[in-house]
Scaffold this motif. Structure first.
Motif, PDB file in Angstrom:
ATOM      1  N   GLU A 144     -13.415  -1.191   4.250  1.00  0.00           N
ATOM      2  CA  GLU A 144     -13.659  -0.642   2.923  1.00  0.00           C
ATOM      3  C   GLU A 144     -12.525  -0.904   1.944  1.00  0.00           C
ATOM      4  OE1 GLU A 144     -15.852   1.641   6.043  1.00  0.00           O
ATOM      5  OE2 GLU A 144     -13.803   0.933   5.775  1.00  0.00           O
ATOM      6  N   THR A 145     -11.348  -1.244   2.449  1.00  0.00           N
ATOM      7  CA  THR A 145     -10.174  -1.422   1.585  1.00  0.00           C
ATOM      8  C   THR A 145      -9.662  -2.854   1.593  1.00  0.00           C
ATOM      9  OG1 THR A 145      -8.866  -0.540   3.442  1.00  0.00           O
ATOM     10  CG2 THR A 145      -9.422   0.986   1.670  1.00  0.00           C
ATOM     11  N   GLU A 146     -10.558  -3.789   1.877  1.00  0.00           N
ATOM     12  CA  GLU A 146     -10.164  -5.199   1.864  1.00  0.00           C
ATOM     13  C   GLU A 146      -9.782  -5.642   0.456  1.00  0.00           C
ATOM     14  OE1 GLU A 146     -13.087  -6.490   5.594  1.00  0.00           O
ATOM     15  OE2 GLU A 146     -13.719  -6.830   3.513  1.00  0.00           O
ATOM     16  N   GLU A 200       0.851  -1.177   0.000  1.00  0.00           N
ATOM     17  CA  GLU A 200       0.000   0.000   0.000  1.00  0.00           C
ATOM     18  C   GLU A 200       0.898   1.242   0.000  1.00  0.00           C
ATOM     19  OE1 GLU A 200      -3.175   0.341  -0.261  1.00  0.00           O
ATOM     20  OE2 GLU A 200      -3.984  -1.670   0.130  1.00  0.00           O
ATOM     21  N   ASP A 201       0.441   2.308  -0.597  1.00  0.00           N
ATOM     22  CA  ASP A 201       1.260   3.502  -0.742  1.00  0.00           C
ATOM     23  C   ASP A 201       1.628   4.099   0.614  1.00  0.00           C
ATOM     24  OD1 ASP A 201       0.978   3.179  -3.458  1.00  0.00           O
ATOM     25  OD2 ASP A 201      -0.669   4.626  -3.614  1.00  0.00           O
ATOM     26  N   ALA A 228     -19.935  -2.420  19.186  1.00  0.00           N
ATOM     27  CA  ALA A 228     -21.224  -3.119  19.073  1.00  0.00           C
ATOM     28  C   ALA A 228     -21.095  -4.629  18.931  1.00  0.00           C
ATOM     29  CB  ALA A 228     -22.020  -2.552  17.890  1.00  0.00           C
ATOM     30  N   THR A 229     -20.065  -5.205  19.474  1.00  0.00           N
ATOM     31  CA  THR A 229     -19.793  -6.659  19.553  1.00  0.00           C
ATOM     32  C   THR A 229     -19.488  -7.316  18.223  1.00  0.00           C
ATOM     33  OG1 THR A 229     -22.018  -7.640  19.306  1.00  0.00           O
ATOM     34  CG2 THR A 229     -21.396  -6.833  21.507  1.00  0.00           C
ATOM     35  N   ARG A 230     -19.757  -6.675  17.091  1.00  0.00           N
ATOM     36  CA  ARG A 230     -19.530  -7.342  15.813  1.00  0.00           C
ATOM     37  C   ARG A 230     -18.602  -6.522  14.933  1.00  0.00           C
ATOM     38  NH1 ARG A 230     -25.360  -8.009  16.253  1.00  0.00           N
ATOM     39  NH2 ARG A 230     -25.817 -10.143  16.922  1.00  0.00           N
ATOM     40  N   SER A 231     -17.768  -7.225  14.194  1.00  0.00           N
ATOM     41  CA  SER A 231     -16.872  -6.561  13.253  1.00  0.00           C
ATOM     42  C   SER A 231     -16.846  -7.348  11.950  1.00  0.00           C
ATOM     43  CB  SER A 231     -15.456  -6.468  13.828  1.00  0.00           C
ATOM     44  OG  SER A 231     -14.556  -5.970  12.857  1.00  0.00           O
ATOM     45  N   SER A 232     -16.846  -6.630  10.842  1.00  0.00           N
ATOM     46  CA  SER A 232     -16.765  -7.248   9.527  1.00  0.00           C
ATOM     47  C   SER A 232     -15.382  -7.112   8.906  1.00  0.00           C
ATOM     48  CB  SER A 232     -17.799  -6.616   8.588  1.00  0.00           C
ATOM     49  OG  SER A 232     -19.116  -6.877   9.003  1.00  0.00           O
ATOM     50  N   ILE A 233     -14.416  -6.622   9.659  1.00  0.00           N
ATOM     51  CA  ILE A 233     -13.082  -6.415   9.095  1.00  0.00           C
ATOM     52  C   ILE A 233     -12.398  -7.775   8.920  1.00  0.00           C
ATOM     53  CG2 ILE A 233     -10.835  -5.330   9.411  1.00  0.00           C
ATOM     54  CD1 ILE A 233     -12.206  -3.199  11.098  1.00  0.00           C
ATOM     55  N   ASN A 234     -11.966  -8.048   7.704  1.00  0.00           N
ATOM     56  CA  ASN A 234     -11.257  -9.300   7.426  1.00  0.00           C
ATOM     57  C   ASN A 234      -9.898  -9.328   8.115  1.00  0.00           C
ATOM     58  OD1 ASN A 234     -13.362  -9.906   5.718  1.00  0.00           O
ATOM     59  ND2 ASN A 234     -12.179  -9.704   3.830  1.00  0.00           N
ATOM     60  N   PHE A 235      -9.415 -10.530   8.399  1.00  0.00           N
ATOM     61  CA  PHE A 235      -8.046 -10.711   8.863  1.00  0.00           C
ATOM     62  C   PHE A 235      -7.158 -10.908   7.638  1.00  0.00           C
ATOM     63  CE2 PHE A 235      -9.995 -11.484  12.909  1.00  0.00           C
ATOM     64  CZ  PHE A 235      -9.020 -11.176  13.843  1.00  0.00           C
ATOM     65  N   LYS A 236      -6.189 -10.029   7.460  1.00  0.00           N
ATOM     66  CA  LYS A 236      -5.194 -10.232   6.401  1.00  0.00           C
ATOM     67  C   LYS A 236      -4.095 -11.122   6.982  1.00  0.00           C
ATOM     68  CE  LYS A 236      -5.579  -6.309   3.270  1.00  0.00           C
ATOM     69  NZ  LYS A 236      -6.779  -5.629   3.774  1.00  0.00           N
ATOM     70  N   GLY A 293      -6.970  -5.366  -1.089  1.00  0.00           N
ATOM     71  CA  GLY A 293      -6.186  -4.366  -1.805  1.00  0.00           C
ATOM     72  C   GLY A 293      -4.950  -4.977  -2.439  1.00  0.00           C
ATOM     73  N   LYS A 294      -4.104  -4.099  -2.956  1.00  0.00           N
ATOM     74  CA  LYS A 294      -2.958  -4.565  -3.734  1.00  0.00           C
ATOM     75  C   LYS A 294      -1.901  -5.273  -2.884  1.00  0.00           C
ATOM     76  CE  LYS A 294      -0.810   0.056  -3.680  1.00  0.00           C
ATOM     77  NZ  LYS A 294      -0.328   1.151  -4.571  1.00  0.00           N
ATOM     78  N   GLU A 295      -1.926  -5.070  -1.574  1.00  0.00           N
ATOM     79  CA  GLU A 295      -0.973  -5.739  -0.691  1.00  0.00           C
ATOM     80  C   GLU A 295      -1.507  -7.072  -0.168  1.00  0.00           C
ATOM     81  OE1 GLU A 295       1.569  -4.662   3.381  1.00  0.00           O
ATOM     82  OE2 GLU A 295       0.743  -3.056   2.126  1.00  0.00           O
ATOM     83  N   SER A 296      -2.800  -7.286  -0.284  1.00  0.00           N
ATOM     84  CA  SER A 296      -3.448  -8.449   0.320  1.00  0.00           C
ATOM     85  C   SER A 296      -3.202  -9.708  -0.498  1.00  0.00           C
ATOM     86  CB  SER A 296      -4.953  -8.203   0.438  1.00  0.00           C
ATOM     87  OG  SER A 296      -5.618  -9.371   0.860  1.00  0.00           O
TER      88      SER A 296
END
Length: 488
Positions: free
Chosen positions: A247-249, A235-236, A363-371, A251-254
């Motif tokens: 929002e940036t799941e 990532e830059d 709020a107990t929940r997260s949608s962020i992926n684990f890279k 990406g070019k580094e993933s």
């Protein structure tokens, strides 16, 4: 076990949301593309359980590495990972074991039916698609075995579905199977640009093949595998935090991510342990709520980790919240009282994988992926291979490190000696990958854990491995309690 194999849990990608194969008769199974894909999807599902990335994996690894320390309210089953007092009765260890082995069982269900899959007409499923679905099963089986062999050493190997418990096999044989699976995967998976987000691709297979070889100190072979990880970049500069936002799941580094999206359902969030996981919807992770300093704040960054960052390292502000940090889209500022615990005010809280950049409440929940694999990790592993292999180039190793440090806005002044480059790699992996569950494995394989973890309760010759869980030694006739790892 069969009903568990046939269960399906969806992931972020639309292609992972297919018909539940549990409604299909075994006599009619593997007759369509959707049926094949659904069986493969089920192999991904256990990665989302509380036994793994849904909740417990982060705690166990971050506490053992001492990157995170427990606040007073940390639950009793998690505290033993900070001082290495866990035993074979710990439920986190049990759920980890079971999550991995059910994942392996599901992958084996696909591979056991390879003949049926390959017998399908190419008009129903083109051969390239058949190969790639089988390759996904090979990749996932390898990934689960890699999780297991690092934590337990010698473990039972299952290459096919069975109801008989196998004895432990030497870890060298486990690694051989992992390599075999990843070679097949690397030859048959699709590229990142062709494959749907959320599914294993060719770059992920080569990256993990390199990592598995590196862990065995096969430096030349590892470097060759890493050199096949192409089409990725960091990532830059200034965008390091893109690696840890929803929002940036992808990406070019993933390179490979564990998928979460609470919009797809969270009904089994608290019921997905290890033995029962992956049979319902657990499309969210508890990582944000558990670690959030405005939320449960069960763990906080250790002083040792905070003090490891150089002045001017822009990764610090993207890894931790401290007094003065902004959040909620820049409308609010953290103050010292935001880091209050019953033991006093902490210096910092975790920012990686937190939702505070857009929320005030986790709020107990997260949608962020684990890279779980990104290109910075590959660059630093390539540097290690170059530095450690016979005839390697310290200059080339330093160049890989420089790519990572340039993004962090830091100068690179490393003497071109093997010792100096190794010290730089140890430092860089610690600060670049903090809170990403890699440091404990790093210091174990480097043989420096006894020094790095001095005074924590770590016991050399014991604490490197977890005990085989009691439920396995009591139910598997081929593994007795006396067969457990040293010290347990």
């Amino acid at each position: 076990m069969l009903s568990g194999v046939l269960a399906i849990t969806s992931c972020d990608s639309g292609e992972l949301e297919l018909t539940n194969p549990n409604t299909l008769s075994p006599d009619t199974f593997f007759k369509t593309k959707d049926q094949v894909q659904s069986a493969v999807n089920a192999s991904y599902a256990n990665l989302q359980t509380r036994g793994l990335y849904g909740r417990n994996f982060s705690f166990a690894m971050d506490l053992m590495s001492q990157e995170a320390l427990g606040n007073p309210q940390l639950e009793g089953n998690k505290k033993p990972f900070q001082d290495f007092s866990f035993n074979a009765g710990n439920d986190i260890i049990q759920f980890y074991w079971e999550s991995c082995y059910i994942g392996i069982s599901r992958a084996n269900f696909v591979l056991d039916n390879a003949d049926k899959i390959n017998a399908l007409s190419n008009s129903v499923l083109p051969q390239e698609q058949k190969n790639k679905f089988l390759a996904e099963a090979h990749f996932l089986r390898a990934y689960y075995y890699f999780l297991l062999v690092k934590r337990f050493g010698d473990i039972p190997i299952y290459k096919t579905g069975t109801i008989v418990g196998n004895p432990r096999s030497p870890k060298s044989e486990v690694y051989a199977l992992i390599e075999e699976d990843l070679v097949f995967a690397s030859q048959n998976l699709l590229s990142k640009g062709t494959e749907s987000p959320g599914r294993a691709n060719k770059g992920a297979a080569y990256a993990y093949l390199g990592k598995v070889l590196l862990y065995q100190k096969k430096y030349n072979e590892a470097l060759a595998a890493f050199n096949n990880v192409t089409g990725y970049s960091l990532e830059d500069k200034g965008n390091f935090y893109n690696n840890f936002m929803e929002e940036t799941e992808h990406g070019k580094e993933s390179i490979f991510e564990i998928e979460f999206d609470e919009k797809n359902g969270t009904g089994d969030q608290w019921g997905s342990q290890g033995d029962s996981g992956g049979t319902g919807f657990e499309e969210s992770t508890l990582r944000g709520q558990e670690y959030g300093n405005l939320s449960w704040y069960n763990v906080y960054p250790s002083d040792d980790l905070l003090d490891s960052y150089e002045a001017g390292d822009n990764r610090f502000g993207d890894t931790f919240y401290v007094p003065g940090s902004t959040y909620l889209k820049g409308t609010k500022v953290m103050v010292p009282s935001n880091f209050t615990t019953s033991a006093g005010i902490r210096r910092a809280g975790w920012k990686k994988y937190q939702n505070y950049y857009t929320r005030e409440d986790e709020a107990t929940r997260s949608s962020i992926n684990f890279k779980v694999m990104r290109y910075a990790d590959v660059l630093l592993m390539k540097a290690e291979c170059e530095n450690q292999r016979d005839g390697g180039s310290q200059t080339a190793a330093i160049a890989y490190i420089k790519e990572v440090r340039d993004r962090a806005n830091l100068p690179t002044n490393i003497a071109p000696t093997k010792e100096a480059v190794f010290a730089a790699i140890v430092h860089e992996r610690k600060v670049e990958l903090a809170g990403e569950q890699v440091r404990f494995d790093d210091i174990i394989r480097w043989g420096i854990a006894n020094t790095e973890l001095q005074g924590t309760g770590f016991t050399a010759g014991k604490s490197e491995l977890w005990p085989i869980p009691n439920r396995e030694t009591s139910s598997n006739p081929n593994i007795k309690p006396s067969d457990n790892n040293p010290g347990y």
